[in-house]
Enzyme design. Structure first.
Site, PDB file in Angstrom:
ATOM      1  N   HIS A  47       0.839  -1.213   0.000  1.00 20.02           N
ATOM      2  CA  HIS A  47       0.000   0.000   0.000  1.00 20.02           C
ATOM      3  C   HIS A  47       0.859   1.242   0.000  1.00 20.02           C
ATOM      4  O   HIS A  47       0.976   1.900   1.025  1.00 20.02           O
ATOM      5  CB  HIS A  47      -0.905   0.007   1.224  1.00 20.02           C
ATOM      6  CG  HIS A  47      -2.073   0.921   1.111  1.00 20.02           C
ATOM      7  ND1 HIS A  47      -2.037   2.250   1.487  1.00 20.02           N
ATOM      8  CD2 HIS A  47      -3.331   0.695   0.670  1.00 20.02           C
ATOM      9  CE1 HIS A  47      -3.233   2.793   1.307  1.00 20.02           C
ATOM     10  NE2 HIS A  47      -4.028   1.872   0.814  1.00 20.02           N
ATOM     11  N   PHE A  48       1.412   1.650  -0.948  1.00 21.15           N
ATOM     12  CA  PHE A  48       1.604   1.122  -2.294  1.00 21.15           C
ATOM     13  C   PHE A  48       3.104   1.018  -2.498  1.00 21.15           C
ATOM     14  O   PHE A  48       3.826   1.900  -2.031  1.00 21.15           O
ATOM     15  CB  PHE A  48       0.982   2.058  -3.320  1.00 21.15           C
ATOM     16  CG  PHE A  48      -0.493   2.295  -3.082  1.00 21.15           C
ATOM     17  CD1 PHE A  48      -1.418   1.359  -3.513  1.00 21.15           C
ATOM     18  CD2 PHE A  48      -0.942   3.415  -2.412  1.00 21.15           C
ATOM     19  CE1 PHE A  48      -2.783   1.572  -3.311  1.00 21.15           C
ATOM     20  CE2 PHE A  48      -2.298   3.624  -2.206  1.00 21.15           C
ATOM     21  CZ  PHE A  48      -3.223   2.711  -2.649  1.00 21.15           C
TER      22      PHE A  48
END
Length: 146
Positions: A47-48
């Site tokens: 993420h991410f």
């Protein structure tokens, strides 16, 4: 409160313990706590990968954990006493700023009214360098530990 005492009041453990320090606590009123955001947090792997951002649900969880400490301390209870402080709802949660590695997330929770049937309402906010990252109301319930 340092991490050893925090661990007495929260049953969470790595990687889900999201409060590193408590700098201010006024029983039956309010708490100020902190979470230091590091690139080593496991959620940043997904993420991410190319733009690490702390998931909003984890910001809410961090605010709920700070509120849980306030609730436990105000009731003079600990998980070791057979009590669990569970997140049971939230209202009007809003996100205003992304939280990224290197940030120090300031968590503030204030008790809103008297508990009803063991359910407490907290007005919470999370800030970084004085800038609002998230805010809203969180409901927590004091329940017996199964």
């Amino acid at each position: 409160m340092l991490i050893d005492e925090i661990r007495e009041y929260l049953p969470h453990r790595y990687p889900f313990l999201l409060v590193d320090r408590v700098t201010e606590i006024h029983l039956n009123d309010r708490i100020v706590a902190y979470k230091n955001i590091s690139i080593n947090e496991p959620f940043f792997n997904g993420h991410f990968p190319d733009y690490p951002v702390m998931p909003g649900v984890l910001i809410v969880e961090a605010m709920a954990q700070a509120a849980g400490i306030l609730g436990f301390k105000s009731l003079d209870k600990k998980p070791a006493d057979g009590s669990m402080y569970m997140l049971v709802g939230n209202d009007k949660i809003r996100f205003k700023r992304q939280v990224v590695p290197g940030d120090q997330l300031k968590l503030e929770a204030e008790i809103d009214g008297k508990p009803k049937r063991g359910i407490w309402r907290f007005n919470c906010k999370a800030t970084v360098d004085g800038e609002l990252a998230a805010s809203g109301s969180i409901l927590c319930a004091d329940r017996p530990r199964p």
